[in-house]
Motif scaffolding. Sequence first.
Motif, PDB file in Angstrom:
ATOM      1  N   ILE A   1     -12.715  30.170-126.314  1.00  0.00           N
ATOM      2  CA  ILE A   1     -13.356  28.878-126.100  1.00  0.00           C
ATOM      3  C   ILE A   1     -13.408  28.090-127.408  1.00  0.00           C
ATOM      4  CG2 ILE A   1     -14.720  29.621-124.143  1.00  0.00           C
ATOM      5  CD1 ILE A   1     -17.057  30.056-125.974  1.00  0.00           C
ATOM      6  N   LYS A   2     -13.528  26.788-127.308  1.00  0.00           N
ATOM      7  CA  LYS A   2     -13.607  25.888-128.459  1.00  0.00           C
ATOM      8  C   LYS A   2     -14.830  24.993-128.302  1.00  0.00           C
ATOM      9  CE  LYS A   2      -9.798  27.398-130.298  1.00  0.00           C
ATOM     10  NZ  LYS A   2      -9.851  28.183-131.566  1.00  0.00           N
ATOM     11  N   HIS A   3     -15.048  24.135-129.297  1.00  0.00           N
ATOM     12  CA  HIS A   3     -16.173  23.203-129.202  1.00  0.00           C
ATOM     13  C   HIS A   3     -15.663  21.774-129.098  1.00  0.00           C
ATOM     14  CE1 HIS A   3     -15.489  23.191-133.616  1.00  0.00           C
ATOM     15  NE2 HIS A   3     -15.929  21.937-133.573  1.00  0.00           N
ATOM     16  N   LYS A   4     -16.515  20.925-128.527  1.00  0.00           N
ATOM     17  CA  LYS A   4     -16.192  19.519-128.309  1.00  0.00           C
ATOM     18  C   LYS A   4     -17.473  18.711-128.461  1.00  0.00           C
ATOM     19  CE  LYS A   4     -14.329  16.400-124.731  1.00  0.00           C
ATOM     20  NZ  LYS A   4     -13.798  16.327-123.345  1.00  0.00           N
ATOM     21  N   ASP A   5     -17.373  17.554-129.119  1.00  0.00           N
ATOM     22  CA  ASP A   5     -18.556  16.725-129.316  1.00  0.00           C
ATOM     23  C   ASP A   5     -19.146  16.304-127.973  1.00  0.00           C
ATOM     24  OD1 ASP A   5     -18.040  16.993-131.975  1.00  0.00           O
ATOM     25  OD2 ASP A   5     -17.372  14.936-132.295  1.00  0.00           O
ATOM     26  N   SER A   6     -20.468  16.177-127.943  1.00  0.00           N
ATOM     27  CA  SER A   6     -21.177  15.868-126.706  1.00  0.00           C
ATOM     28  C   SER A   6     -22.065  14.649-126.902  1.00  0.00           C
ATOM     29  CB  SER A   6     -22.037  17.069-126.285  1.00  0.00           C
ATOM     30  OG  SER A   6     -22.895  16.742-125.214  1.00  0.00           O
ATOM     31  N   GLY A   7     -22.293  13.920-125.825  1.00  0.00           N
ATOM     32  CA  GLY A   7     -23.215  12.797-125.860  1.00  0.00           C
ATOM     33  C   GLY A   7     -24.638  13.181-125.528  1.00  0.00           C
ATOM     34  N   GLY A   8     -24.847  14.421-125.106  1.00  0.00           N
ATOM     35  CA  GLY A   8     -26.179  14.892-124.765  1.00  0.00           C
ATOM     36  C   GLY A   8     -26.936  15.391-125.984  1.00  0.00           C
ATOM     37  N   VAL A   9     -28.232  15.630-125.798  1.00  0.00           N
ATOM     38  CA  VAL A   9     -29.075  16.141-126.872  1.00  0.00           C
ATOM     39  C   VAL A   9     -29.897  17.318-126.356  1.00  0.00           C
ATOM     40  CG1 VAL A   9     -29.223  13.903-128.022  1.00  0.00           C
ATOM     41  CG2 VAL A   9     -30.949  14.516-126.319  1.00  0.00           C
ATOM     42  N   CYS A  10     -30.419  18.117-127.296  1.00  0.00           N
ATOM     43  CA  CYS A  10     -31.229  19.275-126.919  1.00  0.00           C
ATOM     44  C   CYS A  10     -31.990  19.743-128.148  1.00  0.00           C
ATOM     45  CB  CYS A  10     -30.350  20.382-126.342  1.00  0.00           C
ATOM     46  SG  CYS A  10     -29.282  21.183-127.559  1.00  0.00           S
ATOM     47  N   ASP A  11     -32.614  20.899-128.048  1.00  0.00           N
ATOM     48  CA  ASP A  11     -33.350  21.435-129.187  1.00  0.00           C
ATOM     49  C   ASP A  11     -32.443  21.791-130.354  1.00  0.00           C
ATOM     50  OD1 ASP A  11     -35.880  21.171-128.065  1.00  0.00           O
ATOM     51  OD2 ASP A  11     -35.758  23.118-127.051  1.00  0.00           O
ATOM     52  N   GLY A  12     -31.147  21.924-130.098  1.00  0.00           N
ATOM     53  CA  GLY A  12     -30.209  22.135-131.200  1.00  0.00           C
ATOM     54  C   GLY A  12     -30.260  21.001-132.212  1.00  0.00           C
ATOM     55  N   ASN A  13     -30.512  19.769-131.747  1.00  0.00           N
ATOM     56  CA  ASN A  13     -30.668  18.645-132.673  1.00  0.00           C
ATOM     57  C   ASN A  13     -31.808  18.888-133.645  1.00  0.00           C
ATOM     58  OD1 ASN A  13     -29.371  17.467-130.119  1.00  0.00           O
ATOM     59  ND2 ASN A  13     -29.197  15.733-131.521  1.00  0.00           N
ATOM     60  N   ASN A  14     -32.938  19.335-133.112  1.00  0.00           N
ATOM     61  CA  ASN A  14     -34.117  19.559-133.942  1.00  0.00           C
ATOM     62  C   ASN A  14     -33.899  20.691-134.938  1.00  0.00           C
ATOM     63  OD1 ASN A  14     -34.806  18.495-131.169  1.00  0.00           O
ATOM     64  ND2 ASN A  14     -36.756  18.118-132.193  1.00  0.00           N
ATOM     65  N   ILE A  15     -33.205  21.728-134.495  1.00  0.00           N
ATOM     66  CA  ILE A  15     -32.940  22.864-135.383  1.00  0.00           C
ATOM     67  C   ILE A  15     -32.008  22.443-136.510  1.00  0.00           C
ATOM     68  CG2 ILE A  15     -31.881  25.152-135.501  1.00  0.00           C
ATOM     69  CD1 ILE A  15     -32.803  25.477-132.524  1.00  0.00           C
ATOM     70  N   ALA A  16     -30.939  21.725-136.178  1.00  0.00           N
ATOM     71  CA  ALA A  16     -29.993  21.276-137.192  1.00  0.00           C
ATOM     72  C   ALA A  16     -30.672  20.372-138.211  1.00  0.00           C
ATOM     73  CB  ALA A  16     -28.817  20.558-136.542  1.00  0.00           C
ATOM     74  N   ALA A  17     -31.635  19.568-137.764  1.00  0.00           N
ATOM     75  CA  ALA A  17     -32.356  18.673-138.675  1.00  0.00           C
ATOM     76  C   ALA A  17     -33.171  19.445-139.704  1.00  0.00           C
ATOM     77  CB  ALA A  17     -33.259  17.740-137.881  1.00  0.00           C
ATOM     78  N   CYS A  18     -33.425  20.730-139.448  1.00  0.00           N
ATOM     79  CA  CYS A  18     -34.132  21.584-140.403  1.00  0.00           C
ATOM     80  C   CYS A  18     -33.180  22.243-141.396  1.00  0.00           C
ATOM     81  CB  CYS A  18     -34.913  22.672-139.655  1.00  0.00           C
ATOM     82  SG  CYS A  18     -36.229  22.036-138.584  1.00  0.00           S
TER      83      CYS A  18
END
Length: 445
Positions: A381-398
Amino acid sequence: MPGEAAVAYGNDIVALQGSRLAMLRPMNGGGGPLTSALVYAMAGLSLSETRILADIDDALMLADTLAWAGINSGSRNLPGLSAMADLLADAFAELPGKVTLVQPTVVDAVTPDGGMQSIDHGRHLLLEVRPQANRRLLFTGHMDTVFGVDHAFQNIRWLDAGTVNGPGVADMKGGIAVLLAALKALEHAGSEGHEWGYDVIINSDEEVGSLSSAALIAKHAKGKLAALTYEPSALPDGTLAGARPGSGNFSISIGGRSAHAGRNPDEGRNAIVAAADLAVRLKAAVRPGLLINPARIDGGSANNVVPDNAVLHVNIRPTSPQDQIEAQRLLETVIADAAKCHDVTITLHGGFARPPKPLDDKALALFNIVERASADLGMAIKHKDSGGVCDGNNIAACGVPVVDTMGVRGGSIHSADEFLIVESLGERARLSALSVLRILEQGLS
């Protein structure tokens, strides 16, 4: 072949080259701890890795998922969330460490008439394992769904032998089952000598922005080597979500002046018109990197009264931190202009609860570990940019690298067509366990 040896493992025969798994086949046609679906997928794994992955119980994950999906835990259904929290506390108590059900932070919201009220939320599950360890990871998920207690979508049904439809089966009760199974397998094996610790947070309000759990997530993200979050895969083929925009939810209160709509309308100040003008101004500012969605206007009263109050609800999604700064400036400018134009008072409530999540070098290194592990498991599997948001945003901001779509494969989430591809429970649990082992072995440098 020199250096090759065949050994029996459970009901399977494993051919080894050094410490690496070169071939695996069932003994006497029997299905051992490793299912036939993994016979070729596991080529290239070490024997220690194989032992851990073999300990994952696919049937138990499915049973847990169906049991949990049978409980309505909509974000505002406090009794349902309480029941889920208690069940999850019992389930995660099988792991070492301390389980706590944390009280939510108080959250205020704007009422339709422009006032303020507190919104109740459910408890959040926190598991802390080996807090003294130098290398620690964070795992997160959410127990709430978008389906309230009065929603028509409440039942589970099989679409075919490998696909189940039900509220939360993919988003994300199946993901919680994946996380629990992976951690149990790692703990059962002793993590092959790796000294590490971790925290698990299962919050009750992700679907409504995680406002009552954001501080909890930020506190336990601090100092972590990496994080994995169990949202469903970005696509049914297993694709991971890469970079994400930020998301801000705003309630903009407009105070006008009431008057009779026929006798003296010019003496009034129409809050609904001001709100509509503000919505148009914001929508006109949409550009690449900045999405703006005026979503709803509340307010007004009888048709023969100039409305003196309105509330405009808006969602704004900036792609980068700079886009977020510009969005904040835009809000200030258009609010000032609209207030002057319509001779009304305007008050801004809300903020960017989900910061943008670009991919830095450490995030890319984490994706590389997960994607290579998937290839070794035959999934690639690979990754692809997404238009959605989740708690991953908050974690990355840390400042913590995170892969936030480690959950099941499925689709049609947030609708009555939501489905889970059942075989992905085992796939993703093994992917999680293998990824954790390699994070600990390789680091992210």
